[in-house]
Design a protein around this motif. Sequence first.
Motif, mmCIF file in Angstrom:
data_model
loop_
_atom_site.group_PDB
_atom_site.id
_atom_site.type_symbol
_atom_site.label_atom_id
_atom_site.label_comp_id
_atom_site.label_asym_id
_atom_site.label_seq_id
_atom_site.Cartn_x
_atom_site.Cartn_y
_atom_site.Cartn_z
ATOM 1 N N ASN A 1 0.814 -1.218 0.000
ATOM 2 C CA ASN A 1 0.000 0.000 0.000
ATOM 3 C C ASN A 1 0.848 1.270 0.000
ATOM 4 O O ASN A 1 0.510 2.241 -0.666
ATOM 5 N N VAL A 2 1.934 1.261 0.740
ATOM 6 C CA VAL A 2 2.804 2.438 0.770
ATOM 7 C C VAL A 2 3.480 2.622 -0.581
ATOM 8 O O VAL A 2 3.537 3.727 -1.119
ATOM 9 N N GLY B 1 13.444 2.508 4.169
ATOM 10 C CA GLY B 1 12.017 2.771 4.214
ATOM 11 C C GLY B 1 11.507 3.383 2.923
ATOM 12 O O GLY B 1 12.235 3.497 1.939
ATOM 13 N N ILE B 2 10.260 3.763 2.965
ATOM 14 C CA ILE B 2 9.580 4.386 1.835
ATOM 15 C C ILE B 2 9.164 5.787 2.264
ATOM 16 O O ILE B 2 8.592 5.969 3.342
ATOM 17 N N GLY B 3 9.447 6.768 1.428
ATOM 18 C CA GLY B 3 9.049 8.141 1.705
ATOM 19 C C GLY B 3 7.924 8.573 0.791
ATOM 20 O O GLY B 3 7.866 8.155 -0.367
ATOM 21 N N PHE C 1 6.785 15.325 4.762
ATOM 22 C CA PHE C 1 7.410 14.165 4.137
ATOM 23 C C PHE C 1 7.230 13.017 5.120
ATOM 24 O O PHE C 1 7.705 13.077 6.252
ATOM 25 N N LEU C 2 6.497 12.009 4.712
ATOM 26 C CA LEU C 2 6.203 10.859 5.575
ATOM 27 C C LEU C 2 7.188 9.744 5.265
ATOM 28 O O LEU C 2 7.420 9.419 4.101
ATOM 29 N N PRO D 1 2.932 6.530 9.448
ATOM 30 C CA PRO D 1 4.363 6.755 9.199
ATOM 31 C C PRO D 1 5.180 6.675 10.480
ATOM 32 O O PRO D 1 4.691 6.990 11.565
ATOM 33 N N ASP D 2 6.427 6.247 10.336
ATOM 34 C CA ASP D 2 7.324 6.155 11.484
ATOM 35 C C ASP D 2 7.964 7.506 11.802
ATOM 36 O O ASP D 2 8.301 7.776 12.943
#
Length: 147
Positions: A27-28, A55-57, A64-65, A76-77
């Motif tokens: 999904n991300v 990770g994914i941004g 910015f997640l 988001p982390d």
Amino acid sequence: MSITTVVIGLLALIGVVVCWGAWRWRNVRRSGGITVALRWRTGRRGGEIAGWHLGIGRYRGEQFLWFRVLSLRNGPDRVLSRADLHITERREPSREEQYTLPVGAKVLRCTSSAGPDIEIAMDPGALTGFLSWLESAPPGHQVPRAS
């Protein structure tokens, strides 16, 4: 309770965790994410720097997640605000860092009043987009040059 029941329960739990992680990752990524490695000062022992985390941004307006790859968290982390993020250094990754970062990555050291200093590593294409997002601002707002 037999050992078989415990093993089956444990395997079922592991299966649920793996499925949740795969679903989250898909999904991300599907919603326009870019591969980004991130690390931050831990605050321990005089600001020791943690290791790199892949990770994914994603961009969401002024934020910015960042979603860690190996995380079960739904949201988001890390959330970085454009107005509060300032680049203090731009560098090539060291030899020791290259194996943990995306291929051809460049590293940005950033400061923010919202939390500890962070380093962001991304490939040149993603870096161009990130710098463009960071330097752009809605009318009436002024953001210092990032590059």
